[in-house]
Enzyme design. Structure first.
Site, PDB file in Angstrom:
ATOM      1  N   LYS A  54       0.844  -1.211   0.000  1.00 21.77           N
ATOM      2  CA  LYS A  54       0.000   0.000   0.000  1.00 21.77           C
ATOM      3  C   LYS A  54       0.867   1.245   0.000  1.00 21.77           C
ATOM      4  CE  LYS A  54      -3.892  -2.237   2.304  1.00 21.77           C
ATOM      5  NZ  LYS A  54      -4.566  -2.534   3.585  1.00 21.77           N
ATOM      6  N   GLN A  98      -4.881  -1.616   9.214  1.00 20.09           N
ATOM      7  CA  GLN A  98      -4.766  -2.982   8.692  1.00 20.09           C
ATOM      8  C   GLN A  98      -5.425  -3.972   9.661  1.00 20.09           C
ATOM      9  OE1 GLN A  98      -3.365  -3.769   5.616  1.00 20.09           O
ATOM     10  NE2 GLN A  98      -4.192  -5.793   6.028  1.00 20.09           N
ATOM     11  N   ASP A 121     -11.156   2.614   3.516  1.00 14.98           N
ATOM     12  CA  ASP A 121     -11.526   1.195   3.429  1.00 14.98           C
ATOM     13  C   ASP A 121     -13.043   1.034   3.301  1.00 14.98           C
ATOM     14  OD1 ASP A 121      -9.497  -0.728   3.350  1.00 14.98           O
ATOM     15  OD2 ASP A 121      -9.031  -0.488   5.488  1.00 14.98           O
TER      16      ASP A 121
END
Ligand code: NAP
Length: 250
Positions: A54, A98, A121
């Site tokens: 990422k 994460q 997200d």
């Protein structure tokens, strides 16, 4: 009937190029460099790979990348304080925490603490609700990428029979919402679905997001159907090695 392969890697490269173009225009026209913060708690090897990737992709697209790597024992309060700082930081426009988080941290509480406008997200309940009610939302990237590939391959999805196998909050449910938004007739299948083979066989579009190696055999797929395999499964291969396979038997 021979199959046509949708080249996901080539598609991703094209999207990355387009994103880099948007970033360059945002810098030139508005003086804004988009900033993405990725937060990793603990040393899960798969998560470390994802976080590194990422960060690299963010920089390659011309964005500002920040990584926060915290020890596995980090207290929930300390993580929430970091998220509050990132919410308030004008140089940070997106925050990715994460998952999974270590067991002593309440994931739902952490997701709820992220500013919905920075929740890239798309896991915050506000974004989930916006997506479910057909409004503009931050959408989880995996199902969004699947939708983009389906549109690219098929054009209009309107009226097509779509079966999503898997009902997770990260993939299956948002995938179903996105397909519904494109006017598919959507079925969500899961571990309790009766006669999964018959359900999959009637689909024009199959999205498999299960996490079970090659569980969907070829004879479940209607000739001419479009299949997106989200599954990432590591299995043992010859010579003591491992290899990656999907949820669909390729
Ligand atoms: P998950 O949270 O474990 O959900 C799996 C889903 O599959 C559940 O809804 C489960 O049903 C269903 N399922 C399990 N066994 C089944 C069976 N025998 N028949 C039908 N449905 C069954 O997994 P996830 O996070 O959605 O991830 C799914 C897969 O996608 C994994 O391989 C993961 O690594 C991969 N993934 C890929 C990406 C990517 O970018 N490519 C991103 C995220 C995840 P129940 O709800 O009834 O238990």
């Amino acid at each position: 009937m021979s199959a046509t392969i949708i080249d996901g890697k080539a598609f991703a490269a094209r999207i990355r190029g387009e994103v880099a173009g948007h970033v360059a225009r945002l810098k030139a026209d508005r003086g804004i460099t988009p900033g993405l913060a990725v937060v990793l708690v603990g040393e899960d090897p798969a998560s470390q790979v994802y976080v590194r990737s990422k960060g690299r992709q963010t920089v390659e697209a011309g964005m500002h990348s920040v990584e926060h790597k915290l020890p596995a024992g980090t207290a929930e309060d300390a993580l929430l304080a970091l998220i509050a700082d990132l919410n308030a930081d004008p140089d940070i426009h997106g925050i990715l925490v994460q998952l999974p988080l270590p067991g002593h941290i309440d994931e739902a509480k952490v997701i709820a603490a992220i500013d919905p406008a920075k929740d890239v997200d798309g896991f915050h309940i506000s974004n989930v609700g916006l997506l479910a009610t057909g409004q503009k939302a931050m959408v989880p990237c995996t199902p969004l990428g699947c939708l983009m590939m389906l549109r690219d391959h098929l054009g209009s999805l309107s009226g097509l029979d779509a079966v999503v196998v898997g009902r997770s909050n990260i993939v299956g449910k948002p995938m179903a919402q996105l397909l519904l938004g494109d006017s598919c007739t959507v079925t969500i299948a899961h571990s309790r679905t009766a006669d999964l083979a018959a359900v999959v066989r009637r689909a024009d579009i199959v999205v498999a997001a299960v996490g079970r190696p090659e569980m969907v055999p070829g004879d479940w797929i209607k000739p001419g159907a479009t299949v997106i395999d989200v599954g990432i499964n590591r299995i043992e291969a010859e010579g003591g090695k491992t290899r990656l396979v999907g949820d669909v038997h390729f």
